[in-house]
Design an enzyme around this catalytic site. Structure first.
Site, PDB file in Angstrom:
ATOM      1  N   GLY A 171       0.840  -1.194   0.000  1.00 51.98           N
ATOM      2  CA  GLY A 171       0.000   0.000   0.000  1.00 51.98           C
ATOM      3  C   GLY A 171       0.874   1.242   0.000  1.00 51.98           C
ATOM      4  O   GLY A 171       0.643   2.184   0.755  1.00 51.98           O
ATOM      5  N   HIS A 172       1.901   1.207  -0.838  1.00 51.66           N
ATOM      6  CA  HIS A 172       2.768   2.368  -0.989  1.00 51.66           C
ATOM      7  C   HIS A 172       3.610   2.203  -2.257  1.00 51.66           C
ATOM      8  O   HIS A 172       3.601   1.139  -2.881  1.00 51.66           O
ATOM      9  CB  HIS A 172       3.676   2.540   0.238  1.00 51.66           C
TER      10      HIS A 172
END
Ligand code: TYD
Length: 140
Positions: free
Chosen positions: A55-56
């Protein structure tokens, strides 16, 4: 690479495997089989059922992601194109180049996600909000 990279720059790389009756061994030595020198190694384990990681995106970091045990899926997203790669073999690694949003999910029970990274940990290299990633990637 980072601002112009696409998910198509992220490929599965075969690693070596020395096979014998006593078990197998896979070795990554220097940058012989991968396009960077690993300065950092970490691994994710004890991931709860349904857990999601990642998630990055990273601005400059190269990574090789390996399912050292079990399996999981990796979503890659360059802001335009997306692809999902299933990793389930310890003798293959997914090269993730800089400038790619990634999410890891569908971890099998007991799976271990091994990551080789081109740089030491640097929070300033992370982009942790998807909207910020899109702005950074396509600011020009
Ligand atoms: P993060 O990279 O966000 O985890 P994931 O991508 O697996 O979901 O890291 C989780 C936490 O661990 C965060 O607080 C930063 C810390 N961390 C380090 O201190 N050093 C490291 O090398 C890594 C990968 C994470």
């Amino acid at each position: 690479m980072n601002e112009i990279s696409t998910v198509y720059d992220c490929n599965i790389l075969p690693l070596n495997k020395i096979h014998n009756r006593a078990g197998n061994i896979t070795i990554v030595e220097g940058n012989d089989n991968i396009p960077f020198m690993a300065k950092r190694i970490y691994y994710l384990y004890d991931i709860p059922g349904g857990g999601r990681r990642g998630g990055h995106a990273h601005k400059g970091l190269y990574q090789l992601i390996v399912a050292a045990s079990g399996s999981f899926d990796v979503l890659l997203d360059d802001g335009i194109n997306k692809k999902i790669v299933t990793l389930n073999r310890p003798d293959y690694g997914l090269l993730v180049v800089p400038g790619i949003w990634r999410e890891l999910f569908e971890f099998s029970s007991g799976s271990v996600c091994l990551v080789l990274a081109s740089e030491k940990y640097d929070e300033a290299d992370y982009i942790r909000k998807y909207n910020s990633f899109k702005t950074w990637k396509y600011k020009k």
